[in-house]
Design a protein around this motif. Structure first.
Motif, PDB file in Angstrom:
ATOM      1  N   ILE A  88       0.838  -1.190   0.000  1.00 11.30           N
ATOM      2  CA  ILE A  88       0.000   0.000   0.000  1.00 11.30           C
ATOM      3  C   ILE A  88       0.875   1.243   0.000  1.00 11.30           C
ATOM      4  CG2 ILE A  88      -1.657   1.320   1.388  1.00 11.30           C
ATOM      5  CD1 ILE A  88      -2.686  -1.398   2.405  1.00 11.30           C
ATOM      6  N   ASP A  89       0.509   2.223  -0.814  1.00  9.39           N
ATOM      7  CA  ASP A  89       1.190   3.523  -0.908  1.00  9.39           C
ATOM      8  C   ASP A  89       2.566   3.457  -1.570  1.00  9.39           C
ATOM      9  OD1 ASP A  89      -0.977   4.761   0.322  1.00  9.39           O
ATOM     10  OD2 ASP A  89      -0.139   4.464   2.323  1.00  9.39           O
ATOM     11  N   TYR A  90       2.944   2.292  -2.091  1.00 11.06           N
ATOM     12  CA  TYR A  90       4.212   2.193  -2.813  1.00 11.06           C
ATOM     13  C   TYR A  90       3.925   1.619  -4.197  1.00 11.06           C
ATOM     14  CZ  TYR A  90       6.628   3.111   1.562  1.00 11.06           C
ATOM     15  OH  TYR A  90       7.070   3.703   2.715  1.00 11.06           O
ATOM     16  N   GLY A  91       3.905   2.491  -5.196  1.00  8.70           N
ATOM     17  CA  GLY A  91       3.553   2.061  -6.540  1.00  8.70           C
ATOM     18  C   GLY A  91       4.737   1.588  -7.345  1.00  8.70           C
ATOM     19  N   ASP A  92       5.601   0.802  -6.733  1.00 12.45           N
ATOM     20  CA  ASP A  92       6.793   0.378  -7.471  1.00 12.45           C
ATOM     21  C   ASP A  92       6.950  -1.137  -7.571  1.00 12.45           C
ATOM     22  OD1 ASP A  92       7.291  -0.021  -4.813  1.00 12.45           O
ATOM     23  OD2 ASP A  92       9.284   0.876  -4.805  1.00 12.45           O
ATOM     24  N   GLU A  93       6.136  -1.894  -6.857  1.00 11.74           N
ATOM     25  CA  GLU A  93       6.249  -3.354  -6.941  1.00 11.74           C
ATOM     26  C   GLU A  93       4.862  -3.949  -7.118  1.00 11.74           C
ATOM     27  OE1 GLU A  93       8.334  -7.170  -4.718  1.00 11.74           O
ATOM     28  OE2 GLU A  93       8.307  -5.231  -3.709  1.00 11.74           O
ATOM     29  N   LEU A  94       4.692  -4.654  -8.220  1.00 12.06           N
ATOM     30  CA  LEU A  94       3.397  -5.235  -8.540  1.00 12.06           C
ATOM     31  C   LEU A  94       3.215  -6.588  -7.882  1.00 12.06           C
ATOM     32  CD1 LEU A  94       3.378  -4.470 -12.365  1.00 12.06           C
ATOM     33  CD2 LEU A  94       2.023  -3.303 -10.627  1.00 12.06           C
ATOM     34  N   ASN A  95       1.983  -6.864  -7.457  1.00 12.70           N
ATOM     35  CA  ASN A  95       1.667  -8.216  -7.034  1.00 12.70           C
ATOM     36  C   ASN A  95       1.402  -9.048  -8.294  1.00 12.70           C
ATOM     37  OD1 ASN A  95       1.282 -10.213  -5.124  1.00 12.70           O
ATOM     38  ND2 ASN A  95      -0.916  -9.858  -4.981  1.00 12.70           N
ATOM     39  N   ALA A  96       1.624 -10.332  -8.183  1.00 10.28           N
ATOM     40  CA  ALA A  96       1.451 -11.217  -9.349  1.00 10.28           C
ATOM     41  C   ALA A  96      -0.024 -11.584  -9.489  1.00 10.28           C
ATOM     42  CB  ALA A  96       2.319 -12.458  -9.184  1.00 10.28           C
ATOM     43  N   ILE A  97      -0.875 -10.598  -9.820  1.00 11.47           N
ATOM     44  CA  ILE A  97      -2.318 -10.827  -9.779  1.00 11.47           C
ATOM     45  C   ILE A  97      -2.809 -11.770 -10.869  1.00 11.47           C
ATOM     46  CG2 ILE A  97      -2.832  -8.674  -8.587  1.00 11.47           C
ATOM     47  CD1 ILE A  97      -3.805  -7.543 -11.248  1.00 11.47           C
ATOM     48  N   SER A  98      -2.040 -11.944 -11.930  1.00 15.96           N
ATOM     49  CA  SER A  98      -2.496 -12.844 -13.000  1.00 15.96           C
ATOM     50  C   SER A  98      -2.057 -14.290 -12.778  1.00 15.96           C
ATOM     51  CB  SER A  98      -1.990 -12.362 -14.362  1.00 15.96           C
ATOM     52  OG  SER A  98      -0.579 -12.407 -14.403  1.00 15.96           O
ATOM     53  N   GLU A  99      -1.254 -14.508 -11.742  1.00 18.90           N
ATOM     54  CA  GLU A  99      -0.804 -15.865 -11.417  1.00 18.90           C
ATOM     55  C   GLU A  99      -1.864 -16.580 -10.572  1.00 18.90           C
ATOM     56  OE1 GLU A  99       2.060 -17.298 -12.547  1.00 18.90           O
ATOM     57  OE2 GLU A  99       2.258 -15.459 -13.728  1.00 18.90           O
ATOM     58  N   PRO A 100      -1.861 -17.916 -10.548  1.00 23.03           N
ATOM     59  CA  PRO A 100      -2.836 -18.651  -9.729  1.00 23.03           C
ATOM     60  C   PRO A 100      -2.641 -18.382  -8.237  1.00 23.03           C
ATOM     61  CG  PRO A 100      -1.722 -20.108 -11.298  1.00 23.03           C
ATOM     62  CD  PRO A 100      -0.993 -18.806 -11.326  1.00 23.03           C
ATOM     63  N   PHE A 101      -3.747 -18.246  -7.537  1.00 21.46           N
ATOM     64  CA  PHE A 101      -3.695 -18.089  -6.082  1.00 21.46           C
ATOM     65  C   PHE A 101      -3.240 -19.403  -5.467  1.00 21.46           C
ATOM     66  CE2 PHE A 101      -5.963 -17.755  -1.879  1.00 21.46           C
ATOM     67  CZ  PHE A 101      -5.248 -16.665  -1.409  1.00 21.46           C
ATOM     68  N   PRO A 102      -2.210 -19.389  -4.601  1.00 21.30           N
ATOM     69  CA  PRO A 102      -1.614 -20.656  -4.149  1.00 21.30           C
ATOM     70  C   PRO A 102      -2.302 -21.330  -2.966  1.00 21.30           C
ATOM     71  CG  PRO A 102      -0.328 -18.807  -3.332  1.00 21.30           C
ATOM     72  CD  PRO A 102      -1.429 -18.224  -4.188  1.00 21.30           C
ATOM     73  N   HIS A 103      -3.362 -20.743  -2.424  1.00 24.03           N
ATOM     74  CA  HIS A 103      -3.941 -21.277  -1.189  1.00 24.03           C
ATOM     75  C   HIS A 103      -5.384 -21.742  -1.369  1.00 24.03           C
ATOM     76  CE1 HIS A 103      -0.413 -19.363   0.452  1.00 24.03           C
ATOM     77  NE2 HIS A 103      -0.852 -18.181   0.046  1.00 24.03           N
ATOM     78  N   VAL A 104      -5.720 -22.800  -0.656  1.00 19.14           N
ATOM     79  CA  VAL A 104      -7.098 -23.267  -0.567  1.00 19.14           C
ATOM     80  C   VAL A 104      -7.589 -23.075   0.869  1.00 19.14           C
ATOM     81  CG1 VAL A 104      -8.619 -25.271  -0.795  1.00 19.14           C
ATOM     82  CG2 VAL A 104      -6.757 -24.938  -2.429  1.00 19.14           C
ATOM     83  N   GLU A 105      -6.675 -23.257   1.809  1.00 17.51           N
ATOM     84  CA  GLU A 105      -6.960 -23.056   3.228  1.00 17.51           C
ATOM     85  C   GLU A 105      -6.013 -21.989   3.775  1.00 17.51           C
ATOM     86  OE1 GLU A 105      -9.500 -24.404   4.578  1.00 17.51           O
ATOM     87  OE2 GLU A 105      -9.960 -25.872   3.023  1.00 17.51           O
ATOM     88  N   SER A 106      -6.237 -21.601   5.016  1.00 14.05           N
ATOM     89  CA  SER A 106      -5.370 -20.616   5.663  1.00 14.05           C
ATOM     90  C   SER A 106      -3.917 -21.051   5.568  1.00 14.05           C
ATOM     91  CB  SER A 106      -5.763 -20.457   7.133  1.00 14.05           C
ATOM     92  OG  SER A 106      -7.088 -20.011   7.243  1.00 14.05           O
ATOM     93  N   TRP A 107      -3.041 -20.070   5.380  1.00 12.39           N
ATOM     94  CA  TRP A 107      -1.619 -20.369   5.229  1.00 12.39           C
ATOM     95  C   TRP A 107      -0.801 -19.473   6.148  1.00 12.39           C
ATOM     96  CZ3 TRP A 107       2.102 -16.759   3.928  1.00 12.39           C
ATOM     97  CH2 TRP A 107       3.387 -17.260   3.689  1.00 12.39           C
ATOM     98  N   ASN A 108       0.176 -20.069   6.790  1.00 13.52           N
ATOM     99  CA  ASN A 108       1.156 -19.304   7.564  1.00 13.52           C
ATOM    100  C   ASN A 108       2.357 -20.194   7.824  1.00 13.52           C
ATOM    101  OD1 ASN A 108       2.209 -17.062   8.804  1.00 13.52           O
ATOM    102  ND2 ASN A 108       1.036 -17.256  10.684  1.00 13.52           N
ATOM    103  N   TRP A 109       3.437 -19.589   8.221  1.00  9.28           N
ATOM    104  CA  TRP A 109       4.628 -20.342   8.608  1.00  9.28           C
ATOM    105  C   TRP A 109       4.611 -20.583  10.107  1.00  9.28           C
ATOM    106  CZ3 TRP A 109       9.445 -17.815   5.888  1.00  9.28           C
ATOM    107  CH2 TRP A 109       9.417 -18.155   4.527  1.00  9.28           C
TER     108      TRP A 109
END
Length: 201
Positions: A88-109
């Motif tokens: 947010i507020d930094y227009g210099d790095e794009l998220n990979a919005i066209s790539e497949p979402f990698p999660h089906v369930e909650s994810w964390n380390w």
């Protein structure tokens, strides 16, 4: 298809604004109960072509009828073109919005972020990997809730809460137990906000 729900949403938006002239509701000072102009279908299709995505139908319906950003949960809704960025507020790095979402369930380390035994370089490498855009691929950011974001993962609202070391998970911040699509999520926020203000009056 979404005509009745969109009409209901507009009525509730008007009611919410009337109930809160002092803008006391959380986030109202930020969005000021103002909506950005609606999108045209051509604008939506151009956005989808540019970023190689297809927006969920109900989100498109909202953009076409209610507005393209502004009044909404937390600090308000972001415009689609602002939601493509990773931070947010930094227009210099794009998220990979066209790539497949990698999660089906909650994810964390399963990481103890307060472990004193790790060296600074090891922590830096861990954090770099934890915040890698691949974990939030496929998400279009739609709302900011302070130290995290809400995003659309094809049709469902998910939370990217890595800033609080909580990972990425389906949104349940408004008491919902089911996974919600955009319109149900937005209307739930309206209902809860109206009830909250009625309790104060």
């Amino acid at each position: 298809m979404y005509k009745a729900q969109l009409e209901r949403i507009q009525e509730k938006l008007d009611k919410l604004q009337a109930l809160d002239p002092e803008k006391n509701l959380f986030g109202a000072e930020n969005h000021q109960y103002e909506m950005a102009p609606i999108c045209t279908l051509d604008e939506i299709k151009a956005f989808e072509r540019k970023w190689k995505i297809e927006l969920p139908e109900e989100y498109q319906a909202f953009l076409l009828v209610i507005g393209s950003g502004g009044t909404g949960p937390y600090y308000g809704l972001e415009k689609p073109e602002d939601g493509i960025y990773l931070v947010i507020d930094y227009g210099d790095e794009l998220n990979a919005i066209s790539e497949p979402f990698p999660h089906v369930e909650s994810w964390n380390w399963d990481v103890d972020w307060y472990d004193d035994s790790k060296e600074e370089e090891e922590w830096a490498a861990l954090e770099h990997e934890y915040y890698d855009p691949k974990w939030s691929a496929g998400m279009l950011r739609i709302s900011d809730f302070g130290c995290g974001v809400k995003g659309l993962s094809y049709g469902e609202i998910w939370t990217d809460d890595r800033a609080n070391s909580n990972g990425i998970y389906p949104d349940h911040y408004m008491g919902n137990t089911e996974r919600l699509g955009f319109l149900d999520w937005y209307e739930l926020w309206l209902d809860r906000s109206i009830n909250e203000l009625n309790e104060v009056l």
